[in-house]
Scaffold this active site. Structure first.
Site, PDB file in Angstrom:
ATOM      1  N   ARG A  29     -35.930   1.365  24.699  1.00  0.00           N
ATOM      2  CA  ARG A  29     -35.442   1.814  23.396  1.00  0.00           C
ATOM      3  C   ARG A  29     -36.568   1.767  22.345  1.00  0.00           C
ATOM      4  O   ARG A  29     -37.306   0.804  22.235  1.00  0.00           O
ATOM      5  CB  ARG A  29     -34.281   0.918  22.951  1.00  0.00           C
TER       6      ARG A  29
ATOM      7  N   GLY B 258     -33.991  -1.168   9.100  1.00  0.00           N
ATOM      8  CA  GLY B 258     -32.540  -1.074   9.254  1.00  0.00           C
ATOM      9  C   GLY B 258     -32.192  -0.652  10.664  1.00  0.00           C
ATOM     10  O   GLY B 258     -33.028  -0.735  11.570  1.00  0.00           O
TER      11      GLY B 258
ATOM     12  N   GLY C 270     -37.132   2.449  18.140  1.00  0.00           N
ATOM     13  CA  GLY C 270     -36.415   2.661  16.872  1.00  0.00           C
ATOM     14  C   GLY C 270     -37.145   3.623  15.954  1.00  0.00           C
ATOM     15  O   GLY C 270     -37.985   4.417  16.386  1.00  0.00           O
ATOM     16  N   ASP C 271     -36.833   3.514  14.673  1.00  0.00           N
ATOM     17  CA  ASP C 271     -37.400   4.445  13.685  1.00  0.00           C
ATOM     18  C   ASP C 271     -38.803   4.054  13.239  1.00  0.00           C
ATOM     19  O   ASP C 271     -39.561   4.912  12.771  1.00  0.00           O
ATOM     20  CB  ASP C 271     -36.495   4.494  12.448  1.00  0.00           C
TER      21      ASP C 271
ATOM     22  N   THR D 287     -37.815  -6.148  10.421  1.00  0.00           N
ATOM     23  CA  THR D 287     -39.045  -5.352  10.418  1.00  0.00           C
ATOM     24  C   THR D 287     -39.879  -5.628   9.165  1.00  0.00           C
ATOM     25  O   THR D 287     -39.339  -6.034   8.152  1.00  0.00           O
ATOM     26  CB  THR D 287     -38.604  -3.877  10.435  1.00  0.00           C
TER      27      THR D 287
END
Ligand code: ASP
Length: 347
Positions: free
Chosen positions: A242, A266, A244-245, A214
């Site tokens: 999905r 991460g 992610g953060d 990222t």
């Protein structure tokens, strides 16, 4: 006419007090002329022995380009939001990083991109998830923040909004890179071997050991405003919508002029569950710890204790820069308040 001198005096007094007020306001929003910037290009199992000299030089070149571009904007009096957007666009346009052009592939062989941006002055935020045709997702996140009434948009709706607002769209094939395609094939082979040995499907096992990548940026401008942004292709071999953060405000990105700005990279699931970016700001606000202490607590204790890994970059309101990670490496670069530049990859 007789009243003229008195009127003039009143106006003069009022203007003097206006002037003072304006100056006072200016001083309040301009604590100093300090400015600085930090970027990351992902954290993970990045080892010197797996890197050729030419590839390492190319990573350093693009990191340098991005951090210098953002710094120039700040130096010329530009906003931290512009510095963050422009620096991230350079990283998104490079096939080296897992964002924009270099995005990883999903299990179905597609590229689904996520990004977010936050303004520490107003705490306005914009975020986008699962888009497949947006060349620079950070520009869409910013448009969502500035033009729409919403914070987050996903998939086709987000792309429709992009189209209506002149955000550059590309054919999904633009995101194809040989390296990422091979990465997906390897991940699938590894998954098959691991699954053959596993009694049941274990999602943790499926995504373990896969490279991150990222990109993100945090900047502090001359007016004391902090901004943070993050952009990603997610994780190789990710499934079924999905997210992610990276596009989750508070998890992958957070900015508040009162404390700090943070961009994370991460294993997203753990960063969401630990609300990583906000956790760091909240520790500063409520526990009165420094940015460095807060970042250590979250990245070296909370996240790994739960089984996750990764890192963050951050800047506090004084211009202190922190780059904390618990992996073998994190692509990163910064130019501090004294103009000192660093570009690093390994621990
Ligand atoms: N945090 C990203 C995600 O989970 C991946 C990364 O940082 O490389 O989607």
């Amino acid at each position: 006419m007789k009243n003229f001198p008195l009127f003039t005096i009143v106006v003069a007094i009022l203007c003097t007090s206006c002037d003072k007020k304006e100056k006072a306001t200016e001083i309040a929003t301009t604590p100093s002329e300090k400015f600085c910037i930090v970027i990351h290009g992902g954290a993970g199992t990045i080892l010197k022995e797996n890197m050729s000299d030419s590839l390492e030089a190319e990573y350093n070149r693009v990191l340098d380009l991005a951090v210098s571009k953002g710094y120039e904007i700040l130096k010329n009096g530009g906003t931290s939001l512009d510095a963050v957007t422009q620096a991230i666009m350079i990283l998104e346009d490079s096939p080296l990083f897992n964002a924009g052009k270099g995005a990883v592939f999903t299990n179905e062989g597609k590229n689904e991109l996520d990004a977010s941006i936050m303004d520490g002055k107003s705490k306005a935020a914009g975020s986008v998830a699962s888009v497949t045709r947006v060349k620079n997702p950070i520009t869409l996140a910013r448009a969502i923040m500035e033009v729409s009434e919403h914070v987050m948009m996903v998939g086709l709706g987000a792309e429709k909004f992009a189209e209506q607002n002149g955000i550059e769209l590309v054919d999904p094939s633009y995101f194809f890179t040989e390296k990422r395609w091979e990465g997906l094939q390897k991940a699938k082979e590894r998954e098959k071997i691991e699954l053959d040995h596993a009694a049941a499907i274990n999602y943790d096992l499926l995504i373990k050991n896969q490279k991150f990548g990222t990109v993100g940026c945090v900047a502090l401008d001359k007016k004391g405003n902090i901004a943070a942004g993050t952009s990603t292709g997610g994780m190789t071999n990710k499934r079924y919508g999905r997210v992610g953060d990276a596009p989750i405000i508070g998890a992958g990105t957070y900015a508040d002029n009162a404390t700090c700005g943070v961009s994370a990279t991460g294993w997203g699931e753990f960063f969401i569950r630990n609300v990583v970016a906000y956790d760091i700001a909240a520790q500063m606000q409520y526990k009165k710890v420094t940015l460095g202490e807060a970042a250590k607590e979250t990245i070296q204790k909370k996240v790994p204790e739960m089984g996750g890994d990764g890192g963050i970059i951050a800047i506090d309101k004084e211009g202190n820069i922190v780059m904390e990670f618990n992996t073998a490496g994190m692509y990163r670069a910064a130019i501090d308040i004294n103009g000192k530049k660093i570009i690093e990859i390994y621990k």
